[in-house]
Design an enzyme around this catalytic site. Structure first.
Site, PDB file in Angstrom:
ATOM      1  N   GLY A 103       0.793  -1.219   0.000  1.00 26.47           N
ATOM      2  CA  GLY A 103       0.000   0.000   0.000  1.00 26.47           C
ATOM      3  C   GLY A 103       0.826   1.269   0.000  1.00 26.47           C
ATOM      4  O   GLY A 103       2.056   1.250  -0.060  1.00 26.47           O
ATOM      5  N   ILE A 105       1.386   3.455   2.370  1.00 16.38           N
ATOM      6  CA  ILE A 105       2.297   3.544   3.504  1.00 16.38           C
ATOM      7  C   ILE A 105       3.260   2.367   3.501  1.00 16.38           C
ATOM      8  O   ILE A 105       4.453   2.510   3.753  1.00 16.38           O
ATOM      9  CB  ILE A 105       1.517   3.568   4.833  1.00 16.38           C
ATOM     10  CG1 ILE A 105       0.665   4.826   4.927  1.00 16.38           C
ATOM     11  CG2 ILE A 105       2.470   3.485   6.028  1.00 16.38           C
ATOM     12  CD1 ILE A 105      -0.295   4.829   6.111  1.00 16.38           C
ATOM     13  N   GLY A 106       2.752   1.193   3.195  1.00 16.97           N
ATOM     14  CA  GLY A 106       3.545  -0.030   3.284  1.00 16.97           C
ATOM     15  C   GLY A 106       4.808  -0.027   2.442  1.00 16.97           C
ATOM     16  O   GLY A 106       5.865  -0.487   2.896  1.00 16.97           O
ATOM     17  N   ILE A 209      -0.966   0.823  12.829  1.00 17.70           N
ATOM     18  CA  ILE A 209      -1.011   2.091  12.094  1.00 17.70           C
ATOM     19  C   ILE A 209      -2.404   2.318  11.513  1.00 17.70           C
ATOM     20  O   ILE A 209      -2.836   3.461  11.336  1.00 17.70           O
ATOM     21  CB  ILE A 209       0.033   2.094  10.953  1.00 17.70           C
ATOM     22  CG1 ILE A 209       1.454   1.958  11.526  1.00 17.70           C
ATOM     23  CG2 ILE A 209      -0.073   3.342  10.101  1.00 17.70           C
ATOM     24  CD1 ILE A 209       2.519   1.784  10.460  1.00 17.70           C
ATOM     25  N   SER A 210      -3.114   1.240  11.219  1.00 15.89           N
ATOM     26  CA  SER A 210      -4.415   1.320  10.550  1.00 15.89           C
ATOM     27  C   SER A 210      -5.375   2.216  11.319  1.00 15.89           C
ATOM     28  O   SER A 210      -5.592   2.034  12.519  1.00 15.89           O
ATOM     29  CB  SER A 210      -5.021  -0.078  10.427  1.00 15.89           C
ATOM     30  OG  SER A 210      -4.117  -0.978   9.818  1.00 15.89           O
ATOM     31  N   ASP A 242       2.416  12.388  14.932  1.00 17.37           N
ATOM     32  CA  ASP A 242       2.017  13.618  15.619  1.00 17.37           C
ATOM     33  C   ASP A 242       3.227  14.306  16.240  1.00 17.37           C
ATOM     34  O   ASP A 242       3.335  15.536  16.237  1.00 17.37           O
ATOM     35  CB  ASP A 242       0.981  13.299  16.698  1.00 17.37           C
ATOM     36  CG  ASP A 242      -0.271  12.653  16.128  1.00 17.37           C
ATOM     37  OD1 ASP A 242      -0.681  13.027  15.012  1.00 17.37           O
ATOM     38  OD2 ASP A 242      -0.835  11.758  16.788  1.00 17.37           O
ATOM     39  N   ARG A 245       5.392  15.810  13.370  1.00 17.53           N
ATOM     40  CA  ARG A 245       4.801  17.059  12.894  1.00 17.53           C
ATOM     41  C   ARG A 245       4.997  18.185  13.908  1.00 17.53           C
ATOM     42  O   ARG A 245       5.351  19.312  13.533  1.00 17.53           O
ATOM     43  CB  ARG A 245       3.309  16.848  12.624  1.00 17.53           C
ATOM     44  CG  ARG A 245       3.022  16.045  11.366  1.00 17.53           C
ATOM     45  CD  ARG A 245       1.587  15.583  11.299  1.00 17.53           C
ATOM     46  NE  ARG A 245       1.235  15.090   9.965  1.00 17.53           N
ATOM     47  CZ  ARG A 245       0.164  14.343   9.705  1.00 17.53           C
ATOM     48  NH1 ARG A 245      -0.655  14.005  10.691  1.00 17.53           N
ATOM     49  NH2 ARG A 245      -0.076  13.938   8.473  1.00 17.53           N
ATOM     50  N   HIS A 269      -5.052   9.874  18.473  1.00 17.93           N
ATOM     51  CA  HIS A 269      -4.439  10.055  17.162  1.00 17.93           C
ATOM     52  C   HIS A 269      -5.458  10.525  16.126  1.00 17.93           C
ATOM     53  O   HIS A 269      -5.457  10.086  14.982  1.00 17.93           O
ATOM     54  CB  HIS A 269      -3.796   8.735  16.723  1.00 17.93           C
ATOM     55  CG  HIS A 269      -2.962   8.832  15.483  1.00 17.93           C
ATOM     56  ND1 HIS A 269      -1.941   9.750  15.323  1.00 17.93           N
ATOM     57  CD2 HIS A 269      -2.989   8.118  14.328  1.00 17.93           C
ATOM     58  CE1 HIS A 269      -1.382   9.588  14.134  1.00 17.93           C
ATOM     59  NE2 HIS A 269      -2.012   8.611  13.508  1.00 17.93           N
TER      60      HIS A 269
END
Length: 412
Positions: A103, A105-106, A209-210, A242, A245, A269
């Site tokens: 994916g 992100i993956g 992470i999902s 977070d 950032r 989150h």
């Protein structure tokens, strides 16, 4: 200072005369961050004089970053009382599985983890299109062996003997999709994958992470409980993005060296459950009330900032992959015996009346060793009100995850 040979820090060949590292920088100009808190022990390359230099012709390190690298590298070396070694090759000894490796992100996450010298085997799993990702990554001359696993029939094999499982699998929210639609799809994906983890590598660190993480981590916990293998110290919701950032935005606003900035972020989150504790920023810095408001809102809505910039063509995949790779590396360092590893993450907690809460934790070989409660002491009025305001929403998200499993029984 005695003369010393140049040491290059970027990922390279195992047979090189120097250890090369290129992962986990927080500096815009540098590809490596070495501080007393985020120092990859396995990346050590120390000359007999305990001094470090950077090649002048190197194009990927600025002079400022090089100086910071030298200072923090030597400080950490002395702190751990390292003896004088020649170039020490890292010992790759940990097995990592990425579930959802094909994916958005993956794929970048797999590349970054492939660059870690602590990883000996990297298993990539997805329901489709993972074979090409694995073939591509396998050409990178870093220590880990890459294997691919496609479809549910190969899920169990992808998890055998794994030390760290990372789960970015799921779908991003698309136009016309409600939050409930997104929740139901991703909740079922996480449930299925964590069932497989429970059956095949119950002692592994599990990184969720999902999205929505506020709900998927409680789902994972309940699955593991029903399977009889739940260890709250080894289940993590990855909220590192977070922190990444917050560090970036604060450094930009206050013109600080990014490599020095550390902002704890607590709560959850999503949206207002994300609470950056700006008054706890290191190094100490003063903010006006307007700056606190501006930064807090920006950190909370940073995901939307990326979605809008991509004009509907994607979400925060690259920054999420970077943040997740940082958390994986921290976990591997903790497993490898580093006693100085701290990260913010979403875990089972007793810091307040919420069963799950994101805070800074100390990581060790067995997972969470301590919750750092001091970050929640001495809050400003603004921070205290924000903390109280996030609790009902976070509680509702946790309960939503738990109620989902009442309708979707865990497979035996």
């Amino acid at each position: 200072m005695a003369a010393t040979s140049a040491t290059t820090f970027s990922i390279g060949s195992n047979t090189s005369a120097s250890i090369k590292v290129g992962l986990l920088s927080q500096s815009k100009a540098s590809c490596v961050k070495f501080t007393s808190k985020n120092y990859p022990r396995s990346f050590s390359a120390l000359k007999a004089t305990n001094s470090v230099s950077c090649e002048s012709e190197s194009s990927f390190l600025s002079s400022e970053s090089c100086a910071a690298l030298k200072h923090s590298y030597i400080t950490k070396a002395r702190k751990h009382n390292l003896r004088s070694y020649g170039y020490v090759q890292p010992q790759a000894s940990y097995k990592v599985a990425i579930l959802g490796a094909a994916g958005g992100i993956g794929q970048p996450l797999a590349l970054l983890i492939k660059m870690s010298p602590l990883v000996s085997e990297l298993n990539l799993y997805d329901i489709a299109n993972v074979k090409g990702v694995a073939a591509d990554l396998s050409h990178c001359n870093t220590p880990s062996k890459v294997s691919e696993f496609t479809g549910t029939s190969e899920l169990a094999d992808s998890l055998k003997g794994v030390n760290v499982v990372v789960i970015p699998a799921g779908v991003p929210r698309k136009p016309g999709m409600t939050r409930d639609d997104l929740f139901n799809i991703n909740a079922n994906i996480v449930k299925t994958l964590v069932e497989a983890v429970a059956d095949n590598c119950p002692d592994a660190f599990i990184h969720i992470i999902s999205n929505p993480v506020n709900s998927t981590v409680p789902i994972a916990a309940e699955v593991l409980k029903q399977k009889g293998v739940y260890d709250p110290k080894k289940l993590f919701g990855v909220t590192t993005l977070d922190v990444v950032r917050a560090n970036t935005f604060v450094a930009q606003m206050k013109n600080l060296k990014l490599i020095d900035v550390d902002v704890p972020v607590v709560g959850g989150h999503a949206g207002i459950t994300i609470l950056p504790l700006l008054t706890k920023t290191k190094p100490s810095v003063t903010f006006t009330d307007e700056e606190v408001q501006e930064l807090t809102v920006r950190i909370q809505n940073a995901g939307t900032e990326v979605v809008e910039a991509k004009a509907g063509a994607g979400s925060a995949t690259l920054s999420m992959a970077y943040a997740a790779a940082r958390f994986v590396e921290s976990s591997l360092r903790a497993l490898d015996g580093d006693s100085d590893v701290y990260e913010c993450c979403y875990v089972q907690s007793d810091l307040n009346d919420l069963p799950f809460f994101a805070s800074r934790v100390k990581l060790g070989k067995n997972g969470v060793e301590a919750l750092i409660s001091s970050d929640l002491q001495g809050l400003t009025e603004y921070e205290q009100k924000a903390l109280e305001a996030l609790k009902p929403e976070l509680k509702a998200s946790i309960e939503k995850g738990l109620s989902f499993l009442q309708k979707q029984p865990v497979s035996a």
